[in-house]
Design a protein around this motif. Structure first.
Motif, PDB file in Angstrom:
ATOM      1  N   GLU A  65      54.002  35.074  68.392  1.00  0.00           N
ATOM      2  CA  GLU A  65      54.895  35.473  69.482  1.00  0.00           C
ATOM      3  C   GLU A  65      54.135  36.260  70.539  1.00  0.00           C
ATOM      4  OE1 GLU A  65      58.109  35.912  71.909  1.00  0.00           O
ATOM      5  OE2 GLU A  65      57.858  34.561  70.184  1.00  0.00           O
ATOM      6  N   THR A  66      53.205  37.112  70.103  1.00  0.00           N
ATOM      7  CA  THR A  66      52.398  37.867  71.054  1.00  0.00           C
ATOM      8  C   THR A  66      51.585  36.932  71.938  1.00  0.00           C
ATOM      9  OG1 THR A  66      52.222  39.719  69.493  1.00  0.00           O
ATOM     10  CG2 THR A  66      50.659  39.679  71.305  1.00  0.00           C
ATOM     11  N   ALA A  67      51.011  35.880  71.334  1.00  0.00           N
ATOM     12  CA  ALA A  67      50.219  34.912  72.110  1.00  0.00           C
ATOM     13  C   ALA A  67      51.077  34.239  73.172  1.00  0.00           C
ATOM     14  CB  ALA A  67      49.611  33.867  71.179  1.00  0.00           C
ATOM     15  N   LYS A  68      52.299  33.868  72.816  1.00  0.00           N
ATOM     16  CA  LYS A  68      53.193  33.231  73.792  1.00  0.00           C
ATOM     17  C   LYS A  68      53.477  34.171  74.963  1.00  0.00           C
ATOM     18  CE  LYS A  68      55.548  30.322  70.370  1.00  0.00           C
ATOM     19  NZ  LYS A  68      56.822  30.075  69.654  1.00  0.00           N
ATOM     20  N   ARG A  69      53.717  35.451  74.644  1.00  0.00           N
ATOM     21  CA  ARG A  69      54.026  36.406  75.708  1.00  0.00           C
ATOM     22  C   ARG A  69      52.796  36.689  76.572  1.00  0.00           C
ATOM     23  NH1 ARG A  69      58.348  40.799  73.146  1.00  0.00           N
ATOM     24  NH2 ARG A  69      59.541  39.282  71.918  1.00  0.00           N
ATOM     25  N   ILE A  70      51.623  36.742  75.946  1.00  0.00           N
ATOM     26  CA  ILE A  70      50.396  36.941  76.716  1.00  0.00           C
ATOM     27  C   ILE A  70      50.158  35.749  77.643  1.00  0.00           C
ATOM     28  CG2 ILE A  70      47.870  36.991  76.542  1.00  0.00           C
ATOM     29  CD1 ILE A  70      48.194  38.708  74.031  1.00  0.00           C
ATOM     30  N   ARG A  71      50.363  34.556  77.095  1.00  0.00           N
ATOM     31  CA  ARG A  71      50.090  33.359  77.885  1.00  0.00           C
ATOM     32  C   ARG A  71      51.008  33.265  79.104  1.00  0.00           C
ATOM     33  NH1 ARG A  71      45.949  32.393  78.220  1.00  0.00           N
ATOM     34  NH2 ARG A  71      45.287  31.564  76.242  1.00  0.00           N
ATOM     35  N   ALA A  72      52.171  33.910  79.036  1.00  0.00           N
ATOM     36  CA  ALA A  72      53.095  33.887  80.174  1.00  0.00           C
ATOM     37  C   ALA A  72      52.631  34.772  81.327  1.00  0.00           C
ATOM     38  CB  ALA A  72      54.484  34.322  79.716  1.00  0.00           C
ATOM     39  N   VAL A  73      51.710  35.712  81.048  1.00  0.00           N
ATOM     40  CA  VAL A  73      51.305  36.665  82.087  1.00  0.00           C
ATOM     41  C   VAL A  73      49.810  36.673  82.350  1.00  0.00           C
ATOM     42  CG1 VAL A  73      53.256  38.170  81.574  1.00  0.00           C
ATOM     43  CG2 VAL A  73      51.060  38.611  80.460  1.00  0.00           C
ATOM     44  N   SER A  74      49.029  35.917  81.583  1.00  0.00           N
ATOM     45  CA  SER A  74      47.576  36.013  81.712  1.00  0.00           C
ATOM     46  C   SER A  74      46.889  34.703  81.343  1.00  0.00           C
ATOM     47  CB  SER A  74      47.046  37.138  80.803  1.00  0.00           C
ATOM     48  OG  SER A  74      45.634  37.173  80.803  1.00  0.00           O
ATOM     49  N   THR A  75      45.737  34.471  81.972  1.00  0.00           N
ATOM     50  CA  THR A  75      44.910  33.314  81.636  1.00  0.00           C
ATOM     51  C   THR A  75      43.762  33.700  80.704  1.00  0.00           C
ATOM     52  OG1 THR A  75      43.498  33.629  83.581  1.00  0.00           O
ATOM     53  CG2 THR A  75      45.415  32.187  83.836  1.00  0.00           C
ATOM     54  N   THR A  76      43.845  34.879  80.082  1.00  0.00           N
ATOM     55  CA  THR A  76      42.797  35.339  79.177  1.00  0.00           C
ATOM     56  C   THR A  76      42.506  34.317  78.085  1.00  0.00           C
ATOM     57  OG1 THR A  76      42.153  37.142  77.683  1.00  0.00           O
ATOM     58  CG2 THR A  76      44.474  36.550  77.698  1.00  0.00           C
ATOM     59  N   TYR A  77      41.251  34.231  77.666  1.00  0.00           N
ATOM     60  CA  TYR A  77      40.922  33.444  76.483  1.00  0.00           C
ATOM     61  C   TYR A  77      41.505  34.173  75.272  1.00  0.00           C
ATOM     62  CZ  TYR A  77      37.287  31.014  79.206  1.00  0.00           C
ATOM     63  OH  TYR A  77      36.597  30.274  80.133  1.00  0.00           O
ATOM     64  N   ILE A  78      42.272  33.473  74.457  1.00  0.00           N
ATOM     65  CA  ILE A  78      42.862  34.079  73.264  1.00  0.00           C
ATOM     66  C   ILE A  78      42.176  33.528  72.021  1.00  0.00           C
ATOM     67  CG2 ILE A  78      44.938  34.371  71.866  1.00  0.00           C
ATOM     68  CD1 ILE A  78      46.592  34.125  74.400  1.00  0.00           C
ATOM     69  N   VAL A  79      41.598  34.443  71.223  1.00  0.00           N
ATOM     70  CA  VAL A  79      41.035  34.080  69.926  1.00  0.00           C
ATOM     71  C   VAL A  79      41.930  34.691  68.860  1.00  0.00           C
ATOM     72  CG1 VAL A  79      39.029  34.184  68.408  1.00  0.00           C
ATOM     73  CG2 VAL A  79      38.702  34.120  70.888  1.00  0.00           C
ATOM     74  N   MET A  80      42.587  33.854  68.086  1.00  0.00           N
ATOM     75  CA  MET A  80      43.507  34.325  67.058  1.00  0.00           C
ATOM     76  C   MET A  80      42.760  34.438  65.729  1.00  0.00           C
ATOM     77  SD  MET A  80      47.338  32.893  66.357  1.00  0.00           S
ATOM     78  CE  MET A  80      47.890  33.526  67.931  1.00  0.00           C
ATOM     79  N   LEU A  81      42.945  35.562  65.026  1.00  0.00           N
ATOM     80  CA  LEU A  81      42.295  35.786  63.737  1.00  0.00           C
ATOM     81  C   LEU A  81      43.352  35.973  62.658  1.00  0.00           C
ATOM     82  CD1 LEU A  81      40.551  37.796  66.009  1.00  0.00           C
ATOM     83  CD2 LEU A  81      38.948  37.400  64.142  1.00  0.00           C
ATOM     84  N   SER A  82      43.105  35.382  61.494  1.00  0.00           N
ATOM     85  CA  SER A  82      44.086  35.500  60.426  1.00  0.00           C
ATOM     86  C   SER A  82      43.456  35.221  59.070  1.00  0.00           C
ATOM     87  CB  SER A  82      45.237  34.514  60.643  1.00  0.00           C
ATOM     88  OG  SER A  82      46.149  34.558  59.565  1.00  0.00           O
ATOM     89  N   ALA A  83      43.972  35.907  58.052  1.00  0.00           N
ATOM     90  CA  ALA A  83      43.571  35.618  56.675  1.00  0.00           C
ATOM     91  C   ALA A  83      44.289  34.385  56.156  1.00  0.00           C
ATOM     92  CB  ALA A  83      43.868  36.821  55.785  1.00  0.00           C
ATOM     93  N   ARG A  84      45.287  33.925  56.910  1.00  0.00           N
ATOM     94  CA  ARG A  84      46.023  32.717  56.527  1.00  0.00           C
ATOM     95  C   ARG A  84      45.204  31.514  56.964  1.00  0.00           C
ATOM     96  NH1 ARG A  84      51.695  34.539  59.199  1.00  0.00           N
ATOM     97  NH2 ARG A  84      52.151  32.320  59.075  1.00  0.00           N
ATOM     98  N   THR A  85      44.754  30.730  55.999  1.00  0.00           N
ATOM     99  CA  THR A  85      43.826  29.635  56.291  1.00  0.00           C
ATOM    100  C   THR A  85      44.484  28.257  56.219  1.00  0.00           C
ATOM    101  OG1 THR A  85      43.129  29.587  53.964  1.00  0.00           O
ATOM    102  CG2 THR A  85      41.833  30.946  55.489  1.00  0.00           C
ATOM    103  N   GLU A  86      45.804  28.215  56.015  1.00  0.00           N
ATOM    104  CA  GLU A  86      46.473  26.923  55.988  1.00  0.00           C
ATOM    105  C   GLU A  86      46.378  26.256  57.366  1.00  0.00           C
ATOM    106  OE1 GLU A  86      47.810  25.358  53.392  1.00  0.00           O
ATOM    107  OE2 GLU A  86      47.160  27.011  52.102  1.00  0.00           O
ATOM    108  N   GLU A  87      46.220  24.943  57.369  1.00  0.00           N
ATOM    109  CA  GLU A  87      46.069  24.222  58.627  1.00  0.00           C
ATOM    110  C   GLU A  87      47.272  24.438  59.546  1.00  0.00           C
ATOM    111  OE1 GLU A  87      44.669  19.790  59.996  1.00  0.00           O
ATOM    112  OE2 GLU A  87      46.221  19.914  58.459  1.00  0.00           O
TER     113      GLU A  87
END
Length: 245
Positions: A65-87
């Motif tokens: 949800e944070t990525a969606k909100r960021i994408r609405a206001v910025s063209t920043t490169y987003i690198v998402m990190l997670s311990a969840r490795t499911e495809e």
């Protein structure tokens, strides 16, 4: 320091936030950190960073949800990190607007390399043109009512503006430039890294799958069916090309 080299780290675990801050600082970034999505979103609004790293599992609003909100206001490169490795988690992250998805635990050197690869890709701010601003300058790529301006990163379909993520835009621009020549998934994956495909680069199954997700999202936004496409044709087992005029 170049004022554009600003990064935001959104991570609730303090030790990982410190590690990410150190990695980005060593890469020449001025780094701002936040422990949750709300605070991170405000930092993005305030600093308009070149790169944002984003944890998936956080208190309050999650990383998707944070990525969606960021994408609405910025063209920043987003690198998402997670311990969840499911495809499915990686695919959900890309669909939310992330440019890359990195599994924890990560190697700092690998993360730095992936960020460096993203930065080799052209970055243009989308021009907020008013209705009386006139026709954008630069070359247009066109195909059957679909128009794309590389310089302004504007896309229109039958005269209507289309909002795309950076990866979707770059893939579409690459396909439009190639015309009827087939662009393999490996070609497109390497292009997104900012490299030229020579046949010796390593492209993982997840890289190829990410291209499939980006193309599926692109088609959804275009409103076309993969079985009866107006613009993008699948070449089974290889990649994609434009439909015949």
């Amino acid at each position: 320091m170049d004022e554009t080299r600003v990064a935001v780290v959104i991570e609730d675990e303090e030790d990982i936030r410190s590690l990410l801050t150190a990695v980005l600082a060593q890469a020449g970034f001025e780094v701002h950190g936040a422990a949750d999505g709300y605070a991170g979103l405000e930092l993005v609004r305030e600093h308009q960073p070149l790169v944002t790293t984003l944890d998936v599992n956080m208190p309050g609003i999650d990383g998707f949800e944070t990525a969606k909100r960021i994408r609405a206001v910025s063209t920043t490169y987003i690198v998402m990190l997670s311990a969840r490795t499911e495809e499915i988690d990686a695919l959900q992250g890309l669909e939310a607007g992330a440019d890359d998805y990195v599994a924890k635990p990560f190697r700092p050197r690998e993360l730095r390399a992936r960020i460096d690869a993203m930065l080799r890709r052209p970055r243009h701010h989308i021009a907020a043109a008013s209705s009386d601003a006139g026709e954008p300058t630069g070359d247009w790529l066109e195909h059957q009512g679909l128009r794309l301006n590389v310089e302004t990163r504007i896309v229109t379909v039958d005269g209507e503006d289309l909002e795309l993520t950076r990866s979707e835009f770059d893939i579409l621009a690459d396909l439009l430039a190639a015309g009827r020549r087939v662009r393999g998934k490996s070609d497109l994956a390497v292009m997104l890294r900012g490299e030229q495909f020579t046949g010796v680069e390593f492209v993982s199954d997840s890289d190829a799958r990410a291209i499939e997700v980006h193309v599926a999202n692109l088609r959804r936004k275009l409103g076309e069916s993969p079985t009866n496409p107006r613009w993008i044709e699948t070449v089974r087992g290889v990649g994609y090309r434009l439909t015949a005029p």
